[in-house]
Design a protein around this motif. Structure first.
Motif, mmCIF file in Angstrom:
data_model
loop_
_atom_site.group_PDB
_atom_site.id
_atom_site.type_symbol
_atom_site.label_atom_id
_atom_site.label_comp_id
_atom_site.label_asym_id
_atom_site.label_seq_id
_atom_site.Cartn_x
_atom_site.Cartn_y
_atom_site.Cartn_z
ATOM 1 N N UNK A 264 0.740 -1.136 0.037
ATOM 2 C CA UNK A 264 0.004 -0.148 -0.039
ATOM 3 C C UNK A 264 0.759 1.223 -0.072
ATOM 4 N N UNK A 269 3.258 5.791 -2.750
ATOM 5 C CA UNK A 269 4.797 6.620 -3.044
ATOM 6 C C UNK A 269 5.008 6.569 -4.714
ATOM 7 N N UNK A 274 -2.437 7.961 -7.841
ATOM 8 C CA UNK A 274 -3.422 6.654 -7.983
ATOM 9 C C UNK A 274 -4.374 6.607 -6.586
ATOM 10 N N UNK A 275 -5.571 6.016 -6.902
ATOM 11 C CA UNK A 275 -6.426 6.180 -5.821
ATOM 12 C C UNK A 275 -6.820 4.712 -5.325
ATOM 13 N N UNK A 278 -6.591 2.812 -1.608
ATOM 14 C CA UNK A 278 -7.105 3.247 -0.442
ATOM 15 C C UNK A 278 -8.711 3.418 -0.645
ATOM 16 N N UNK A 279 -9.210 2.470 -1.259
ATOM 17 C CA UNK A 279 -10.815 2.086 -1.300
ATOM 18 C C UNK A 279 -11.016 1.186 0.125
ATOM 19 N N UNK A 280 -11.922 1.025 0.056
ATOM 20 C CA UNK A 280 -12.755 0.256 1.335
ATOM 21 C C UNK A 280 -12.246 -1.321 1.056
ATOM 22 N N UNK A 292 -13.685 -5.027 0.587
ATOM 23 C CA UNK A 292 -14.621 -5.843 1.679
ATOM 24 C C UNK A 292 -15.502 -6.955 0.961
ATOM 25 N N UNK A 294 -18.685 -7.642 0.799
ATOM 26 C CA UNK A 294 -20.026 -7.146 0.153
ATOM 27 C C UNK A 294 -19.797 -6.352 -1.187
ATOM 28 N N UNK A 295 -18.731 -5.782 -1.136
ATOM 29 C CA UNK A 295 -18.298 -4.865 -2.281
ATOM 30 C C UNK A 295 -17.774 -5.651 -3.545
ATOM 31 N N UNK B 179 4.794 11.738 4.304
ATOM 32 C CA UNK B 179 4.058 11.537 3.207
ATOM 33 C C UNK B 179 2.795 11.772 2.928
ATOM 34 N N UNK B 211 -6.671 8.193 3.932
ATOM 35 C CA UNK B 211 -7.469 7.253 3.039
ATOM 36 C C UNK B 211 -8.596 7.738 2.606
ATOM 37 N N UNK B 214 -8.659 10.316 -0.023
ATOM 38 C CA UNK B 214 -8.255 9.519 -1.323
ATOM 39 C C UNK B 214 -9.471 8.781 -1.880
ATOM 40 N N UNK B 215 -10.207 8.106 -1.042
ATOM 41 C CA UNK B 215 -11.171 7.340 -1.281
ATOM 42 C C UNK B 215 -12.525 8.263 -1.809
ATOM 43 N N UNK B 264 -14.736 5.475 6.588
ATOM 44 C CA UNK B 264 -13.848 4.676 5.907
ATOM 45 C C UNK B 264 -14.316 3.227 5.205
ATOM 46 N N UNK B 265 -15.225 2.783 6.350
ATOM 47 C CA UNK B 265 -15.811 1.641 5.972
ATOM 48 C C UNK B 265 -17.333 1.531 5.707
ATOM 49 N N UNK B 266 -17.644 2.397 4.927
ATOM 50 C CA UNK B 266 -19.199 2.613 4.859
ATOM 51 C C UNK B 266 -19.997 1.398 4.494
ATOM 52 N N UNK B 267 -19.480 0.697 3.289
ATOM 53 C CA UNK B 267 -20.473 -0.590 2.956
ATOM 54 C C UNK B 267 -20.173 -1.670 4.094
ATOM 55 N N UNK B 268 -19.273 -1.856 4.837
ATOM 56 C CA UNK B 268 -19.149 -2.586 6.095
ATOM 57 C C UNK B 268 -20.191 -2.228 7.190
ATOM 58 N N UNK B 269 -19.956 -0.945 7.479
ATOM 59 C CA UNK B 269 -20.706 -0.448 8.280
ATOM 60 C C UNK B 269 -22.397 -0.604 8.200
#
Lengths: 372, 336
Positions: A264, A269, A274-275, A278-280, A292, A294-295, B179, B211, B214-215, B264-269
């Motif tokens: 990560x 770095x 790039x994004x 940092x997704x779920x 995750x 469910x996603x 960073x 995160x 970025x997310x 951060x963990x919307x789906x999981x929540x």
């Protein structure tokens, strides 16, 4: 064809240098050590095969289903620069290199096949690099294609993100080589798969390979989540089947983005724009970070529905490193073991491409030897 | 090593024509307001100032930290050791080798920065050359090939470095937060001022906020606005801090932690909420509990029965065998 970056070539021995063409080969006696994997991409070193090159693709665990494909480590590092590439955190020596004495690789494959003559082997050359990106310079894939034509119960898989197929089109492959593409929507290719062939170029190359009679493989892996993913992945499927026939497909794999935790930071770095890292995502029991569940289920469900509307029933559709329960929820079944999935490949390929599978081992044999 | 003891006055440092010709006073002033001045560095560590003559014959300071200690002590005069007939590099190495405490990560950052600023070029030595001579002594092998990476760390604000110093951050941890956007660091620092958090929580929060930005492709302003909309703002925390004599961080920052996790963990929540509701609907009995993997990765759940008597046990079994209960259990299983 995509213009590849100009790569100076050095070789280990005079015979390898000669093979490459005198004018571009420089003979060196020791593979240079390059700690920076990006700098390592700027030169190509041709080396003799050392040690064992034959291996199994992934680490086999209990929670996630692996397809048990075998790999031949014939190239190391790659001229492309994908943001999610694990090589950025894997290679201790980033010098891009290829095994020059292909015949040694083939000898090792032969020995391995002789040990299990009942088994159908899928053997890929993409473990540590791209199977075709360097082909114009090294001619390695062509030599392997010709050799595999005469190997019983084995198929070569050349997986690529390039369009470097012209040199293999006229070869007599005998349906013993599957040319496959790792493929993503144009947005992902443009933003994350740097220096690779564009989607249009990959599709054009796919068409050429289909016309040359090669079975084709597709790897929708890694599937990447972003706001417009659904429409883009659906469009991608349409674009592919507007180009080639579903009947030309040997297998199709689907998998979502996953990486080791330490990757990560490397990704952030090396690819500050790039994004995708940092997704779920969560850390799974196999030590990999992935979306995750469910996603993932949501993505797979929509994608598979679309994909299945095209697929030929004899094409093997499988998940790469996914849970048994995800298979069940999306495909309505799951292989009962890794050996079982390996067996399914053999069985379907035997029917679709009889040249590939001469001897069919039993399911029990595949399961008993799934770890070897 | 030959040396002589010389006396030095504080005023000498403030003049360009002073005995020490200290062109780097500006940087030393910077050091004065650095974490090194916060009292964390005790004078026992380096208790005497060392000087040497540079190639132009000017005397220069070898150990700036000591200068801070001496200034802090408000002594009018202080003794110095003047090293005789040695190069700057020899002096530095000798001083570091005889130094009996390991410098903290922040101290190393300041030290290297100070050396780079003041001695490179003047001493006809490159940054790389200088670093090569020193990294072993300073235990900076991780930066062996990339001294510029260490240099980058000095760009962090003094407030942040002070915090890192007080929490004894490692170089790796400082590198990690360096960073990230400084706005994120300052935001979490503003929370920390009111409700102190540990280094690990600090790092966890700044990483999670990063995160989230970025997310969702958010700016820090959007994030702060969101948090305020959801009921968390640092002004509220100020009120809490003024009214409470003792803080209980887990309670005081619980809104922040919950909202951060939810974001951060919307789906999981949302997913866990559905399961939670189903479980609540099923387990009206407090003797039956259900636990599941809240990451939603491993399917299934573990069901626990607490029985203190045969009657308790039979009641639980009766509940579990009830068709309505079973339907609810299956529904939970399907969700996980």
């Amino acid at each position: 064809m995509t213009k590849q970056p100009s790569i100076p070539i050095s070789a280990e021995t005079p015979s390898l240098a000669k093979k490459l063409g005198k004018e571009k080969a420089t003979i060196t006696t020791k593979k240079p050590i390059e700690k920076d994997y990006r700098k390592g991409k700027k030169s190509l070193y041709i080396e003799e095969k050392k040690g064992t090159s034959f291996d199994t693709c992934a680490t086999i665990g209990n929670e996630y289903v692996c397809c048990n494909v075998k790999v031949l480590k014939s190239v190391t590092n790659c001229p492309f620069d994908c943001s999610y590439c694990f090589l950025q955190n894997y290679l201790t020596n980033g010098t891009m290199s290829a095994v020059g004495d292909t015949e040694s690789l083939i000898e090792e494959v032969k020995q391995r096949l002789e040990e299990q003559p009942w088994r159908f082997f899928r053997i890929g050359t993409w473990e540590l690099g791209d199977s075709l990106a360097l082909e114009k310079d090294i001619n390695q894939a062509s030599e392997l294609i010709m050799a595999f034509k005469n190997l019983p119960n084995a198929v070569l898989e050349l997986k690529t993100k390039s369009d470097c197929v012209d040199t293999i089109l006229d070869l007599d492959h005998g349906n013993k080589t599957v040319v496959s593409w790792s493929i993503n929507p144009a947005k992902i290719i443009n933003e994350q798969e740097h220096k690779t062939a564009t989607l249009q170029k990959r599709l054009a190359a796919m068409k050429k390979v289909e016309d040359a009679g090669y079975p084709i493989g597709l790897h929708f892996d890694p599937m990447i989540y972003y706001p417009e993913w659904e429409a883009d992945y659906h469009e991608l499927i349409d674009q592919i089947f507007d180009t080639i026939s579903p009947k030309s497909l040997a297998w199709v794999s689907v998998g979502s983005l996953r990486f080791n935790p330490e990757m990560k930071q490397k990704m952030a770095l090396n690819f500050p724009k790039s994004y995708i890292h940092s997704q779920e995502m969560i850390l799974g029991p196999d030590g990999k970070i992935r979306y995750v569940k469910p996603l993932r289920l949501n993505m797979y469900k929509s994608f598979m529905k679309k994909l299945n509307s095209y697929l030929d029933p004899q094409t093997v559709l499988y998940f790469c490193m996914e849970r048994f329960d995800v298979w069940e929820k999306i495909l309505g079944y799951s292989p009962r073991s890794i050996g079982h999935l390996d067996y399914i490949f053999a069985d379907k390929m035997r029917i679709k491409y009889p040249e590939m599978v001469e001897t069919m081992g039993s399911l029990e044999m595949y399961e008993a030897h799934q770890d070897s | 090593m030959e040396f002589k003891i010389v006396k030095l006055k504080i005023e000498d440092l403030n003049s360009d024509n002073s005995l020490f010709s200290c062109e780097s006073l500006r940087e030393l002033t910077t050091l004065n307001s650095s974490p090194l001045q916060t009292g964390k560095l005790e004078s026992s560590k380096i208790d005497i100032l060392w000087v040497y003559k540079d190639v132009n014959g000017y005397q220069r300071i070898v150990n700036p930290f000591c200068l801070n200690d001496n200034i802090r002590s408000n002594e009018e005069n202080f003794s110095c050791i003047e090293l005789l007939g040695y190069s700057f590099l020899d002096c530095l190495k000798f001083q570091l080798q005889t130094y009996d405490h390991e410098l903290t990560a922040v101290e190393k950052i300041y030290y290297i920065s100070w050396i780079f600023e003041n001695f490179v070029n003047k001493e006809k030595i490159s940054k790389e050359g200088l670093f090569k001579e020193l990294y072993h002594i300073l235990n900076l092998q991780a930066f062996n090939h990339r001294p510029e990476k260490l240099k980058k760390l000095t760009r962090l604000s003094k407030t942040i470095l002070s915090y890192c110093h007080s929490k004894k951050f490692s170089l790796k941890q400082i590198q990690l937060i360096s960073q990230l956007d400084e706005d994120i660091l300052n935001y979490v620092l503003s929370i920390n001022k009111l409700v102190p958090v540990s280094a690990s929580i600090f790092i966890q929060w700044v990483q999670t906020i990063n995160d989230c930005l970025v997310q969702y492709s958010w700016s820090m302003e959007t994030f702060v606005d969101y948090m305020e909309t959801e009921g968390f703002n640092t002004n509220k925390l100020t009120t809490i801090s003024e009214t409470k004599k003792e803080f209980t961080p887990p309670i005081d920052t619980s809104i922040f932690k919950d909202e951060l996790k939810k974001l951060r963990y919307k789906t999981l929540y949302d997913y866990n909420k559905v399961i939670e509701d189903k479980v609540k609907d099923f387990t009206s009995s407090k003797d039956i509990s259900i636990k599941w993997d809240e990451r939603c990765e491993t399917p299934g759940f573990s069901l626990t029965i607490t029985a203190k008597s045969k009657q308790d046990f039979n009641d639980c079994l009766k509940t579990l065998n009830d068709p309505v209960s079973q339907k609810k259990i299956y529904s939970i299983l399907e969700s996980i």
